[in-house]
Design a protein around this motif. Sequence first.
Motif, PDB file in Angstrom:
ATOM      1  N   ARG A  43       3.158 -19.198  18.836  1.00  0.00           N
ATOM      2  CA  ARG A  43       2.488 -17.910  18.706  1.00  0.00           C
ATOM      3  C   ARG A  43       1.068 -17.962  19.317  1.00  0.00           C
ATOM      4  N   ARG A  44       0.323 -19.047  19.075  1.00  0.00           N
ATOM      5  CA  ARG A  44      -1.031 -19.163  19.629  1.00  0.00           C
ATOM      6  C   ARG A  44      -1.006 -19.183  21.147  1.00  0.00           C
ATOM      7  N   TRP A  45      -0.001 -19.935  21.682  1.00  0.00           N
ATOM      8  CA  TRP A  45       0.088 -19.981  23.157  1.00  0.00           C
ATOM      9  C   TRP A  45       0.404 -18.605  23.717  1.00  0.00           C
ATOM     10  N   ALA A  46       1.264 -17.873  23.019  1.00  0.00           N
ATOM     11  CA  ALA A  46       1.613 -16.528  23.491  1.00  0.00           C
ATOM     12  C   ALA A  46       0.374 -15.623  23.491  1.00  0.00           C
ATOM     13  N   VAL A  47      -0.407 -15.723  22.397  1.00  0.00           N
ATOM     14  CA  VAL A  47      -1.613 -14.900  22.319  1.00  0.00           C
ATOM     15  C   VAL A  47      -2.596 -15.297  23.421  1.00  0.00           C
ATOM     16  N   GLU A  48      -2.807 -16.632  23.593  1.00  0.00           N
ATOM     17  CA  GLU A  48      -3.737 -17.078  24.630  1.00  0.00           C
ATOM     18  C   GLU A  48      -3.239 -16.698  26.023  1.00  0.00           C
ATOM     19  N   GLY A  49      -1.933 -16.802  26.233  1.00  0.00           N
ATOM     20  CA  GLY A  49      -1.383 -16.407  27.530  1.00  0.00           C
ATOM     21  C   GLY A  49      -1.605 -14.927  27.798  1.00  0.00           C
ATOM     22  N   ALA A  50      -1.365 -14.111  26.753  1.00  0.00           N
ATOM     23  CA  ALA A  50      -1.606 -12.675  26.930  1.00  0.00           C
ATOM     24  C   ALA A  50      -3.068 -12.397  27.238  1.00  0.00           C
ATOM     25  N   ALA A  51      -3.980 -13.122  26.554  1.00  0.00           N
ATOM     26  CA  ALA A  51      -5.408 -12.933  26.813  1.00  0.00           C
ATOM     27  C   ALA A  51      -5.768 -13.334  28.236  1.00  0.00           C
ATOM     28  N   VAL A  52      -5.227 -14.471  28.690  1.00  0.00           N
ATOM     29  CA  VAL A  52      -5.493 -14.914  30.064  1.00  0.00           C
ATOM     30  C   VAL A  52      -4.951 -13.915  31.052  1.00  0.00           C
ATOM     31  N   LEU A  53      -3.736 -13.396  30.788  1.00  0.00           N
ATOM     32  CA  LEU A  53      -3.139 -12.400  31.688  1.00  0.00           C
ATOM     33  C   LEU A  53      -3.996 -11.132  31.743  1.00  0.00           C
ATOM     34  N   ALA A  54      -4.482 -10.717  30.568  1.00  0.00           N
ATOM     35  CA  ALA A  54      -5.341  -9.522  30.549  1.00  0.00           C
ATOM     36  C   ALA A  54      -6.617  -9.757  31.340  1.00  0.00           C
ATOM     37  N   CYS A  55      -7.197 -10.952  31.205  1.00  0.00           N
ATOM     38  CA  CYS A  55      -8.406 -11.265  31.972  1.00  0.00           C
ATOM     39  C   CYS A  55      -8.136 -11.242  33.461  1.00  0.00           C
ATOM     40  N   LEU A  56      -6.969 -11.790  33.845  1.00  0.00           N
ATOM     41  CA  LEU A  56      -6.609 -11.779  35.268  1.00  0.00           C
ATOM     42  C   LEU A  56      -6.449 -10.353  35.774  1.00  0.00           C
TER      43      LEU A  56
END
Length: 316
Positions: A43-56
Amino acid sequence: MADEDRARADPGAGDAPPKHRSGAVTFGQTRAVLRRVARARRRRWAVEGAAVLACLVVLVAYLGSRSDPEPDDGQGGRSGDVTAGAARSPGLPATDGRTGEAGPAMPGLRPRQRPPSPEPTQSTSAPAPPPPSPEAPALSVTQAEMPAEVDLTAVGARDWMHWGERGGTSTVRKRAGSGEIADEGGAGRRVGWDGNQEHVRWSDGSSQRSASDSSNGVYTCGAGNGFRLAVVGSGESRTVQLYAGTWMARGRLDARLSTGGPVRTAVLEDPYTGKSAQFTVRFTLPKGAKLLLTWTVEKVFTPHCGNVGLQAVAVR
Protein backbone atom coordinates in the motif's frame (compact mmCIF):
# COMPACT_ATOMS: atom_id res chain seq x y z
CA MET A 1 4.83 -50.91 36.73
CA ALA A 2 7.35 -48.62 35.43
CA ASP A 3 4.69 -46.79 33.49
CA GLU A 4 2.47 -46.43 36.48
CA ASP A 5 5.35 -45.17 38.58
CA ARG A 6 6.15 -42.56 35.93
CA ALA A 7 2.56 -41.54 35.88
CA ARG A 8 2.42 -41.03 39.58
CA ALA A 9 5.69 -39.27 39.68
CA ASP A 10 4.39 -36.61 37.06
CA PRO A 11 0.66 -36.20 37.60
CA GLY A 12 0.28 -33.44 34.88
CA ALA A 13 2.30 -35.20 32.32
CA GLY A 14 -0.68 -36.59 30.54
CA ASP A 15 -2.34 -33.18 30.13
CA ALA A 16 0.66 -31.28 28.68
CA PRO A 17 0.46 -30.75 24.94
CA PRO A 18 3.18 -32.10 22.76
CA LYS A 19 6.19 -29.90 22.51
CA HIS A 20 5.96 -29.63 18.65
CA ARG A 21 2.59 -27.88 18.81
CA SER A 22 4.04 -24.86 20.61
CA GLY A 23 6.56 -24.32 17.74
CA ALA A 24 3.83 -24.70 15.12
CA VAL A 25 1.66 -21.99 16.69
CA THR A 26 4.56 -19.51 16.87
CA PHE A 27 5.45 -20.06 13.20
CA GLY A 28 1.86 -19.48 12.10
CA GLN A 29 1.61 -16.23 13.98
CA THR A 30 4.88 -15.03 12.43
CA ARG A 31 3.62 -15.73 8.92
CA ALA A 32 0.46 -13.68 9.54
CA VAL A 33 2.50 -10.75 10.76
CA LEU A 34 4.70 -10.95 7.71
CA ARG A 35 1.70 -10.97 5.43
CA ARG A 36 0.33 -7.86 7.13
CA VAL A 37 3.70 -6.12 6.82
CA ALA A 38 3.91 -7.04 3.15
CA ARG A 39 0.43 -5.70 2.50
CA ALA A 40 1.32 -2.45 4.31
CA ARG A 41 4.46 -2.10 2.21
CA ARG A 42 2.51 -2.65 -0.99
CA ARG A 43 0.00 0.00 0.00
CA ARG A 44 2.83 2.47 0.84
CA TRP A 45 4.54 1.76 -2.47
CA ALA A 46 1.28 2.33 -4.30
CA VAL A 47 0.76 5.65 -2.53
CA GLU A 48 4.37 6.73 -3.17
CA GLY A 49 4.11 5.65 -6.80
CA ALA A 50 0.93 7.65 -7.24
CA ALA A 51 2.63 10.67 -5.66
CA VAL A 52 5.65 10.33 -7.95
CA LEU A 53 3.35 9.96 -10.96
CA ALA A 54 1.43 13.07 -9.95
CA CYS A 55 4.69 15.00 -9.58
CA LEU A 56 5.78 13.84 -13.02
CA VAL A 57 2.47 14.97 -14.52
CA VAL A 58 2.79 18.40 -12.89
CA LEU A 59 6.41 18.72 -14.05
CA VAL A 60 5.53 17.77 -17.62
CA ALA A 61 2.64 20.26 -17.61
CA TYR A 62 4.93 23.02 -16.29
CA LEU A 63 7.60 22.32 -18.89
CA GLY A 64 4.93 22.30 -21.58
CA SER A 65 3.65 25.70 -20.46
CA ARG A 66 7.23 27.12 -20.62
CA SER A 67 7.96 25.77 -24.09
CA ASP A 68 6.40 28.88 -25.79
CA PRO A 69 7.13 32.38 -24.35
CA GLU A 70 4.37 34.67 -23.29
CA PRO A 71 3.83 37.73 -25.48
CA ASP A 72 5.76 39.97 -23.10
CA ASP A 73 8.26 37.33 -21.94
CA GLY A 74 11.06 38.66 -24.15
CA GLN A 75 12.82 35.20 -24.18
CA GLY A 76 13.56 32.55 -26.79
CA GLY A 77 11.15 29.69 -27.51
CA ARG A 78 13.58 26.94 -26.40
CA SER A 79 15.31 26.43 -23.08
CA GLY A 80 18.70 26.69 -24.77
CA ASP A 81 18.02 30.05 -26.49
CA VAL A 82 19.74 33.17 -25.25
CA THR A 83 17.53 36.12 -24.40
CA ALA A 84 17.65 39.12 -26.71
CA GLY A 85 18.87 41.35 -23.90
CA ALA A 86 21.78 39.00 -23.11
CA ALA A 87 22.72 38.55 -26.77
CA ARG A 88 23.59 42.18 -27.40
CA SER A 89 23.25 45.60 -25.83
CA PRO A 90 19.98 47.43 -26.59
CA GLY A 91 21.75 50.39 -28.14
CA LEU A 92 24.07 48.46 -30.52
CA PRO A 93 22.96 47.44 -34.01
CA ALA A 94 22.20 43.79 -34.66
CA THR A 95 23.52 41.85 -37.68
CA ASP A 96 20.30 42.62 -39.55
CA GLY A 97 20.77 46.36 -39.05
CA ARG A 98 18.21 46.69 -36.25
CA THR A 99 18.70 47.45 -32.60
CA GLY A 100 18.77 44.70 -29.97
CA GLU A 101 15.55 45.70 -28.25
CA ALA A 102 13.34 42.68 -27.61
CA GLY A 103 9.90 42.69 -29.17
CA PRO A 104 6.77 40.54 -29.04
CA ALA A 105 7.09 37.01 -30.42
CA MET A 106 5.14 36.04 -33.53
CA PRO A 107 4.41 32.55 -34.91
CA GLY A 108 6.68 31.37 -37.69
CA LEU A 109 9.61 33.65 -36.85
CA ARG A 110 13.07 32.34 -36.15
CA PRO A 111 14.92 33.46 -33.01
CA ARG A 112 15.89 37.16 -33.15
CA GLN A 113 13.77 37.64 -36.28
CA ARG A 114 11.33 40.57 -36.15
CA PRO A 115 8.01 41.01 -37.89
CA PRO A 116 8.02 43.41 -40.86
CA SER A 117 7.27 47.02 -39.99
CA PRO A 118 3.83 48.19 -41.12
CA GLU A 119 3.71 50.63 -43.99
CA PRO A 120 3.06 54.23 -42.85
CA THR A 121 -0.45 55.41 -43.39
CA GLN A 122 -0.56 57.87 -46.26
CA SER A 123 -2.35 61.11 -45.59
CA THR A 124 -5.29 61.67 -47.86
CA SER A 125 -4.55 65.38 -48.26
CA ALA A 126 -1.71 67.65 -47.18
CA PRO A 127 -2.66 70.56 -44.94
CA ALA A 128 -2.81 73.87 -46.73
CA PRO A 129 0.11 76.19 -45.89
CA PRO A 130 -0.80 79.28 -43.90
CA PRO A 131 -1.18 82.42 -45.99
CA PRO A 132 1.95 84.59 -46.00
CA SER A 133 1.72 87.42 -43.54
CA PRO A 134 3.17 90.84 -44.31
CA GLU A 135 6.48 91.58 -42.64
CA ALA A 136 6.26 93.53 -39.42
CA PRO A 137 7.66 97.09 -39.48
CA ALA A 138 11.42 97.10 -38.84
CA LEU A 139 14.14 99.76 -38.81
CA SER A 140 17.93 99.85 -38.33
CA VAL A 141 20.72 102.39 -39.03
CA THR A 142 24.47 101.74 -39.41
CA GLN A 143 27.33 104.10 -40.30
CA ALA A 144 30.56 103.57 -42.25
CA GLU A 145 33.19 105.59 -44.12
CA MET A 146 32.01 106.69 -47.54
CA PRO A 147 33.79 104.94 -50.43
CA ALA A 148 36.02 107.08 -52.62
CA GLU A 149 33.81 106.27 -55.63
CA VAL A 150 30.11 105.35 -55.65
CA ASP A 151 28.22 103.96 -58.66
CA LEU A 152 24.62 105.09 -58.14
CA THR A 153 23.37 102.91 -61.01
CA ALA A 154 24.71 99.80 -59.21
CA VAL A 155 23.70 100.59 -55.64
CA GLY A 156 20.33 102.17 -56.56
CA ALA A 157 18.70 99.24 -58.35
CA ARG A 158 15.21 100.58 -57.52
CA ASP A 159 15.78 104.33 -57.29
CA TRP A 160 18.45 106.97 -56.65
CA MET A 161 18.73 110.77 -56.41
CA HIS A 162 21.71 113.17 -56.64
CA TRP A 163 21.96 116.88 -55.57
CA GLY A 164 24.02 119.92 -56.66
CA GLU A 165 25.12 118.96 -60.16
CA ARG A 166 24.11 122.45 -61.45
CA GLY A 167 23.71 124.49 -58.29
CA GLY A 168 21.92 124.35 -54.94
CA THR A 169 18.49 123.57 -56.42
CA SER A 170 19.65 121.04 -59.02
CA THR A 171 18.72 117.33 -58.76
CA VAL A 172 19.20 114.27 -60.97
CA ARG A 173 17.02 111.19 -60.59
CA LYS A 174 17.19 107.61 -61.84
CA ARG A 175 15.56 107.25 -65.24
CA ALA A 176 12.57 104.85 -65.03
CA GLY A 177 13.17 104.46 -61.27
CA SER A 178 10.49 103.48 -58.77
CA GLY A 179 10.07 107.06 -57.52
CA GLU A 180 10.27 105.92 -53.90
CA ILE A 181 12.62 108.77 -52.86
CA ALA A 182 11.06 112.14 -52.03
CA ASP A 183 12.86 115.42 -51.18
CA GLU A 184 10.65 117.06 -48.54
CA GLY A 185 12.79 120.19 -48.07
CA GLY A 186 14.31 121.25 -44.77
CA ALA A 187 15.32 124.39 -42.84
CA GLY A 188 18.12 126.65 -44.16
CA ARG A 189 19.24 127.81 -47.57
CA ARG A 190 20.83 125.19 -49.82
CA VAL A 191 24.13 126.04 -51.47
CA GLY A 192 25.85 124.06 -54.26
CA TRP A 193 29.33 122.70 -53.64
CA ASP A 194 31.78 120.99 -56.01
CA GLY A 195 34.69 120.19 -53.67
CA ASN A 196 33.66 116.83 -52.15
CA GLN A 197 36.56 114.41 -51.85
CA GLU A 198 34.34 111.40 -52.74
CA HIS A 199 33.03 111.14 -56.29
CA VAL A 200 29.84 109.58 -57.64
CA ARG A 201 28.89 108.36 -61.11
CA TRP A 202 25.84 107.02 -62.91
CA SER A 203 24.74 105.90 -66.36
CA ASP A 204 20.93 105.88 -66.12
CA GLY A 205 20.07 109.45 -65.09
CA SER A 206 16.97 111.33 -66.20
CA SER A 207 17.84 115.06 -66.54
CA GLN A 208 21.52 114.16 -67.05
CA ARG A 209 22.03 110.74 -68.57
CA SER A 210 25.48 109.99 -67.14
CA ALA A 211 28.35 111.31 -65.02
CA SER A 212 31.77 109.77 -64.45
CA ASP A 213 33.33 111.51 -61.42
CA SER A 214 30.98 114.08 -59.95
CA SER A 215 32.19 115.77 -56.75
CA ASN A 216 29.13 117.99 -56.51
CA GLY A 217 26.65 118.24 -53.66
CA VAL A 218 24.70 120.75 -51.54
CA TYR A 219 25.04 122.03 -47.97
CA THR A 220 23.23 124.24 -45.46
CA CYS A 221 24.79 126.21 -42.58
CA GLY A 222 23.81 126.79 -38.94
CA ALA A 223 22.54 124.73 -36.04
CA GLY A 224 18.99 123.41 -36.57
CA ASN A 225 19.15 123.59 -40.36
CA GLY A 226 19.30 120.55 -42.62
CA PHE A 227 17.43 118.23 -45.03
CA ARG A 228 14.23 116.18 -44.87
CA LEU A 229 13.84 113.08 -47.05
CA ALA A 230 11.27 110.29 -47.32
CA VAL A 231 11.27 106.78 -48.84
CA VAL A 232 7.95 105.08 -49.55
CA GLY A 233 7.47 101.55 -48.23
CA SER A 234 6.57 98.62 -50.49
CA GLY A 235 5.67 95.84 -48.04
CA GLU A 236 9.15 94.27 -48.47
CA SER A 237 12.52 94.82 -46.83
CA ARG A 238 14.42 97.76 -48.33
CA THR A 239 17.96 99.18 -47.97
CA VAL A 240 18.73 102.89 -48.27
CA GLN A 241 22.26 104.28 -48.73
CA LEU A 242 22.64 107.96 -47.73
CA TYR A 243 25.91 109.73 -48.72
CA ALA A 244 26.42 112.87 -46.60
CA GLY A 245 29.02 114.87 -44.67
CA THR A 246 29.80 117.72 -42.28
CA TRP A 247 32.18 120.66 -42.14
CA MET A 248 33.30 121.89 -38.70
CA ALA A 249 29.99 120.73 -37.24
CA ARG A 250 28.16 117.82 -35.67
CA GLY A 251 25.51 116.28 -37.92
CA ARG A 252 22.67 114.14 -36.60
CA LEU A 253 20.69 111.64 -38.68
CA ASP A 254 17.27 110.62 -37.33
CA ALA A 255 15.35 107.76 -38.97
CA ARG A 256 11.72 107.03 -38.05
CA LEU A 257 8.71 105.24 -39.52
CA SER A 258 5.48 107.02 -40.32
CA THR A 259 3.65 104.14 -38.62
CA GLY A 260 5.33 104.98 -35.30
CA GLY A 261 7.94 103.25 -33.20
CA PRO A 262 11.40 104.14 -31.92
CA VAL A 263 13.74 106.61 -33.65
CA ARG A 264 17.14 105.36 -34.86
CA THR A 265 19.96 107.94 -34.67
CA ALA A 266 23.51 108.30 -36.00
CA VAL A 267 25.97 111.17 -35.42
CA LEU A 268 28.89 112.41 -37.55
CA GLU A 269 31.24 115.04 -36.12
CA ASP A 270 34.52 116.76 -36.92
CA PRO A 271 35.20 120.15 -35.20
CA TYR A 272 38.28 120.96 -37.34
CA THR A 273 37.58 120.01 -40.95
CA GLY A 274 35.18 118.12 -43.23
CA LYS A 275 34.12 114.49 -42.91
CA SER A 276 31.92 112.20 -45.02
CA ALA A 277 29.99 108.99 -44.23
CA GLN A 278 27.79 106.32 -45.76
CA PHE A 279 24.64 105.71 -43.67
CA THR A 280 22.85 102.41 -44.31
CA VAL A 281 19.17 102.33 -43.31
CA ARG A 282 17.25 99.05 -43.50
CA PHE A 283 13.50 99.09 -43.06
CA THR A 284 10.28 97.23 -43.77
CA LEU A 285 6.96 99.05 -44.18
CA PRO A 286 3.58 98.34 -45.75
CA LYS A 287 2.68 100.06 -48.99
CA GLY A 288 1.85 103.73 -48.49
CA ALA A 289 3.84 104.11 -45.24
CA LYS A 290 7.07 106.13 -45.27
CA LEU A 291 10.59 106.07 -43.91
CA LEU A 292 11.35 109.62 -42.70
CA LEU A 293 14.97 110.85 -42.63
CA THR A 294 16.24 114.16 -41.20
CA TRP A 295 19.89 115.20 -41.60
CA THR A 296 20.44 118.22 -39.38
CA VAL A 297 23.21 120.47 -37.99
CA GLU A 298 23.16 119.65 -34.29
CA LYS A 299 26.19 121.83 -33.31
CA VAL A 300 28.68 124.08 -35.09
CA PHE A 301 32.33 124.55 -34.12
CA THR A 302 32.94 127.76 -36.12
CA PRO A 303 30.97 130.98 -36.71
CA HIS A 304 31.83 130.69 -40.40
CA CYS A 305 29.12 128.38 -41.67
CA GLY A 306 29.50 125.10 -39.85
CA ASN A 307 27.25 122.87 -41.97
CA VAL A 308 25.95 119.49 -43.07
CA GLY A 309 26.16 118.42 -46.72
CA LEU A 310 24.24 115.98 -48.94
CA GLN A 311 25.42 114.24 -52.13
CA ALA A 312 23.10 111.32 -52.97
CA VAL A 313 20.57 108.70 -51.81
CA ALA A 314 20.08 105.22 -53.34
CA VAL A 315 17.45 102.49 -52.69
CA ARG A 316 17.63 98.80 -53.43
